[in-house]
Design a protein around this motif. Structure first.
Motif, PDB file in Angstrom:
ATOM      1  N   LYS B 219       0.838  -1.201   0.000  1.00  0.00           N
ATOM      2  CA  LYS B 219       0.000   0.000   0.000  1.00  0.00           C
ATOM      3  C   LYS B 219       0.873   1.251   0.000  1.00  0.00           C
ATOM      4  O   LYS B 219       0.644   2.194  -0.766  1.00  0.00           O
ATOM      5  N   MET B 223       1.788   5.117  -2.288  1.00  0.00           N
ATOM      6  CA  MET B 223       1.404   6.355  -1.597  1.00  0.00           C
ATOM      7  C   MET B 223       2.491   7.426  -1.591  1.00  0.00           C
ATOM      8  O   MET B 223       2.400   8.391  -0.827  1.00  0.00           O
ATOM      9  N   GLU B 225       3.132   9.840  -3.492  1.00  0.00           N
ATOM     10  CA  GLU B 225       2.662  11.199  -3.807  1.00  0.00           C
ATOM     11  C   GLU B 225       1.406  11.576  -3.008  1.00  0.00           C
ATOM     12  O   GLU B 225       0.749  12.559  -3.321  1.00  0.00           O
ATOM     13  N   SER B 226       1.067  10.762  -2.012  1.00  0.00           N
ATOM     14  CA  SER B 226      -0.170  11.023  -1.255  1.00  0.00           C
ATOM     15  C   SER B 226      -0.143  12.374  -0.528  1.00  0.00           C
ATOM     16  O   SER B 226       0.906  12.855  -0.119  1.00  0.00           O
ATOM     17  N   ASP B 227      -1.337  12.978  -0.372  1.00  0.00           N
ATOM     18  CA  ASP B 227      -1.457  14.244   0.372  1.00  0.00           C
ATOM     19  C   ASP B 227      -1.111  14.081   1.848  1.00  0.00           C
ATOM     20  O   ASP B 227      -0.808  15.047   2.535  1.00  0.00           O
ATOM     21  N   LEU B 228      -1.207  12.838   2.283  1.00  0.00           N
ATOM     22  CA  LEU B 228      -0.958  12.524   3.682  1.00  0.00           C
ATOM     23  C   LEU B 228       0.336  13.158   4.196  1.00  0.00           C
ATOM     24  O   LEU B 228       0.384  13.734   5.280  1.00  0.00           O
ATOM     25  N   TRP B 229       1.388  13.070   3.402  1.00  0.00           N
ATOM     26  CA  TRP B 229       2.712  13.520   3.862  1.00  0.00           C
ATOM     27  C   TRP B 229       2.739  15.015   4.142  1.00  0.00           C
ATOM     28  O   TRP B 229       3.451  15.450   5.037  1.00  0.00           O
ATOM     29  N   ARG B 295       8.531  11.237   5.229  1.00  0.00           N
ATOM     30  CA  ARG B 295       8.075  10.194   4.304  1.00  0.00           C
ATOM     31  C   ARG B 295       9.146   9.110   4.158  1.00  0.00           C
ATOM     32  O   ARG B 295       8.846   7.916   4.171  1.00  0.00           O
ATOM     33  N   ILE B 337      -2.293   5.815   7.793  1.00  0.00           N
ATOM     34  CA  ILE B 337      -1.951   5.165   6.527  1.00  0.00           C
ATOM     35  C   ILE B 337      -2.948   4.041   6.219  1.00  0.00           C
ATOM     36  O   ILE B 337      -3.466   3.923   5.118  1.00  0.00           O
ATOM     37  N   THR B 340      -6.279   5.530   5.165  1.00  0.00           N
ATOM     38  CA  THR B 340      -6.339   6.276   3.909  1.00  0.00           C
ATOM     39  C   THR B 340      -6.735   5.330   2.777  1.00  0.00           C
ATOM     40  O   THR B 340      -6.135   4.272   2.622  1.00  0.00           O
ATOM     41  N   SER B 342      -6.917   3.454  -0.662  1.00  0.00           N
ATOM     42  CA  SER B 342      -5.907   3.239  -1.716  1.00  0.00           C
ATOM     43  C   SER B 342      -6.320   3.993  -2.960  1.00  0.00           C
ATOM     44  O   SER B 342      -7.508   4.112  -3.261  1.00  0.00           O
ATOM     45  N   GLU B 343      -5.309   4.525  -3.681  1.00  0.00           N
ATOM     46  CA  GLU B 343      -5.642   5.293  -4.885  1.00  0.00           C
ATOM     47  C   GLU B 343      -5.797   4.364  -6.073  1.00  0.00           C
ATOM     48  O   GLU B 343      -5.267   3.285  -6.099  1.00  0.00           O
TER      49      GLU B 343
END
Ligand code: SF4
Ligand code: SF4
Ligand code: SF4
Ligand code: SF4
Ligand code: SF4
Lengths: 324, 343
Positions: B219, B223, B225-229, B295, B337, B340, B342-343
């Protein structure tokens, strides 16, 4: 003008009406007696998974980190920030040093009777990993290894807080609690007095011992609101200036240079010492610096946001007994 | 397997015996805080400390280690080899710290490029684990499948029966070499062993059997490029506390030290949380902010480590949770994580 307000209400209002882009405050932390910074953005506060909103804001003796340190990440934005008395002084220092325009900041002052120091807490409980601990009526109820202990909050407070002369933030736009009683801090700090009573050899031994404990994790610098250089001397690598070996001389070099940079700027907030994982007695040396600024130059860091900084000012009647 | 009963009151005496054979690193307590340190005398031992703040990795990957020294002799440079490691015993390691040694082994003792200095230290190291019946509030090793009564990876293991007694399990050849220090203790009887088996069973029942780490790694791989970071780094101060206290973090910098006509090339602890860590000679830095650095820490621990070495670079000891000055709780990051989509 400082007005009294409820922390959560004023925070929600400032975010909703567009006064600020970001709000920096506290929320309850995840380990016993800890608090974590809560950073809220206008427009998205509380809307994402795992993220809290203004209703999660708190202020009490757990709120130990100096949030002003985080301000540097939001330069150029309108920011509201919750500050204790010492954080307010750090903020005043940054305004003096032209790092921030006071008009870009909404200061939510939190009168503070002292914060918990992990070091003092561990000493009081004889443990740094209680199974649980709660704060009730100025008492800490902790369970360590299955055994319950109750210690007065005052035993776990940062020693610097006991003699803090500015518990009520001086530069607040809003006060989020009622002012607390002020202490008299005109006497010199006990730890500094005690160190002066030592012989030169004893002082050196103590300094060497403290420095030998330092693992150069740089947490003290990273959490300090006054350490904001884009490139710290300790990170210069072309050529390299500071060593990173376990020879105490390397820790000494790092700290002595850092203290040189903090003279007349360190407000004694104690955030560095509370962050230090190795229990290095940073407060003693910070207090030396402050004592020196006070007695030699009549200067208290962060006491007056309008005044020129110590290093940037000159008084004809300075005793001039110290040159570097 | 040979087993003995060690009374809690005899623990320091046991350590005293061990100190006759090797240098011993063990938990001590200073101002209420537990640390793993080289003992100078057996009475420094703190036999109640479960997960001391500093980790035993310093015994295998010292904060500063000489790779080689040099000196000038009549204008010519002579290389001085580093000192040979001396026999060492790591005493009272929580099973999560023992698991951490296995992750260091995966990095430093594995093909294709085992680290000679690490191998030499590892070869003279004896690991004495100690189980635990109560989990520290900040730890989450069970979620990662590490059981606090598991003796895997140990040469000797002290399994707690009750507050007054441990069963000493003598597991490996290195452990058997310490038999003279163990023989003073009575053999464990069947009742004690039956009690231990029960305790192990109930502990195992509380430990996640399928921690789903491969899924987590997969997973995370999607991630980057996820906004999470851009959210979770905002209050991180970018210090070295989490990595320097971590028993599995193993990054180092190589530096030259010189004094007059002699010097050394040393390796010192470093961490991906420092800005300097990735700064190129040109001045360019591919990880410009704490967002990229945090990250990296999470990715390395729970994605790259699992992909490359089949082990996570985290054992759930909770040191970084309890000591992060910003209370940037790794457990909360992992929860976010997992939650969130999955994209
Ligand atoms: S050096 Fe420490 S006490 Fe002084 S301002 Fe910085 S964090 Fe506060
Ligand atoms: S936080 Fe403590 S251990 Fe880390 S560099 Fe500062 S004094 Fe040293
Ligand atoms: S997560 Fe915490 S300990 Fe790690 S670098 Fe950030 S502030 Fe420091
Ligand atoms: S990442 Fe944190 S919890 Fe995991 S092993 Fe390292 S210090 Fe322990
Ligand atoms: S998390 Fe960072 S410091 Fe730790 S081993 Fe991985 S890259 Fe190195």
């Amino acid at each position: 003008m400082t007005e009294r307000a409820d922390l959560r209400t004023i925070a929600a209002k400032l975010l909703a009406d567009g006064t600020v882009d970001v709000l920096i405050g506290w929320q309850p932390g995840s380990s016993p007696l800890s608090a974590a910074p809560l950073i809220l953005h206008a427009g998205s506060a509380g809307s994402e998974p795992g993220q809290a909103g203004p209703e999660a804001l708190v202020f009490d003796a757990r709120c130990a980190m100096n949030l002003v340190n985080l301000l540097h990440k939001f330069k150029g934005k309108k920011v509201a920030i919750v500050v204790k008395g010492c954080d307010a002084r750090a903020l005043a220092g940054l305004v003096q040093e032209r790092q921030f325009d006071r008009n870009d900041l909404v200061v939510l002052g939190a009168p503070c009777a002292g914060v918990i120091s992990p070091r003092a807490l561990a000493r009081a409980l004889n443990s740094d990993s209680p199974d649980s601990a709660t704060l009730k009526n100025d008492r800490i109820h902790a369970v360590c290894g299955g055994v319950e202990t109750v210690v007065p909050l005052s035993d776990a407070l940062d020693p610097g807080c006991r003699r803090c002369a500015m518990r009520n933030p001086q530069i607040a736009d809003w006060l989020v609690a009622d002012p607390v009683a002020q202490t008299d801090a005109s006497e010199p700090a006990e730890n500094v007095e005690e160190a002066w009573r030592m012989t030169r050899a004893e002082r050196w031994r103590k300094f060497r011992q403290e420095m030998a404990r330092c693992i150069l994790c740089h947490a003290c610098r990273q959490v300090c609101p006054a350490c904001y250089c884009g490139e710290c001397f300790a990170d210069q690598s072309r050529p390299r200036l500071a060593g990173r070996t376990d020879d105490p001389a390397d820790a000494m070099f790092f700290h002595l240079l850092r203290w040189t940079h903090l003279a007349g700027r360190c407000t004694g907030c104690g955030a560095c010492e509370r962050a230090c994982p190795m229990g290095v007695d940073l407060r003693l040396y910070n207090d030396f610096l402050r004592e020196f600024a006070r007695t030699e130059y009549g200067y208290e860091a962060g006491a007056d946001a309008q005044a020129p900084p110590l290093i940037g000012g000159f008084k004809p009647d300075d005793p001039n007994r110290f040159t570097l | 397997m040979e087993t003995r009963i060690v009374p809690q009151t005899e623990m320091a005496a046991f350590v005293g015996e061990l100190m006759k054979t090797a240098r011993v690193m063990a938990p001590v307590r200073r101002d209420g805080v537990g640390y793993f340190e080289w003992l100078e005398s057996a009475d420094q031992l703190d036999a109640t400390c479960v997960v001391p703040r500093s980790s035993p990795k310093a015994a295998l990957l010292p904060r500063c280690e000489t790779l080689f020294g040099w000196r000038l002799e009549k204008g010519e440079q002579r290389i001085v080899p580093p000192p040979e490691p001396i026999p060492q015993i790591l005493f009272g390691l929580h099973p999560c710290d023992v698991r951490a040694i296995a992750t260091l082994d995966a990095v430093f003792a594995s093909d294709p490029s085992p680290d000679r200095l690490y191998l030499a230290r590892r070869a003279v190291t004896t690991v004495i684990g100690r189980g635990s019946l109560a989990d520290p509030a900040t730890a989450f090793f069970r979620e990662l499948g590490v059981d606090p009564m598991d003796n895997g990876g140990c040469d000797l293991f002290l399994a707690p029966l009750d507050p007054d007694r441990h069963v000493l399990e003598i597991i490996s050849d290195k452990g058997r070499a310490l038999l003279p220090a163990c023989e003073r203790f009575p053999k464990a009887d069947d009742r004690a062993l039956a009690l231990l088996a029960d305790l192990r069973k109930s502990s195992a029942a509380k430990t996640e059997a399928n921690p789903g780490l491969e899924q987590l790694a997969a997973k995370l791989a999607g991630m980057f490029e996820s906004d999470l970071w851009s959210r979770i780094h905002e209050h991180c101060a970018g210090c070295g506390v989490c990595a320097f206290l971590c028993p599995t973090c193993h990054c180092f910098d190589i530096q030259e030290e010189q004094r007059g006509d002699r010097g050394a090339r040393v390796r010192v602890w470093d961490t991906c949380q420092f800005g300097l860590f990735t700064r190129h000679a040109s001045g360019h830095n591919p990880r410009t902010s704490q967002k990229e650095r945090l990250r990296q820490r999470i990715m390395h621990k729970f994605s790259y480590g699992i992909e490359k070495f089949k082990v996570p670079f985290c054992v759930g000891c909770g040191r970084c949770v309890g000591c992060c000055p910003a209370n940037n709780d790794l457990r909360a990051i992992l929860r976010t994580i997992r939650e969130t989509p999955s994209e």
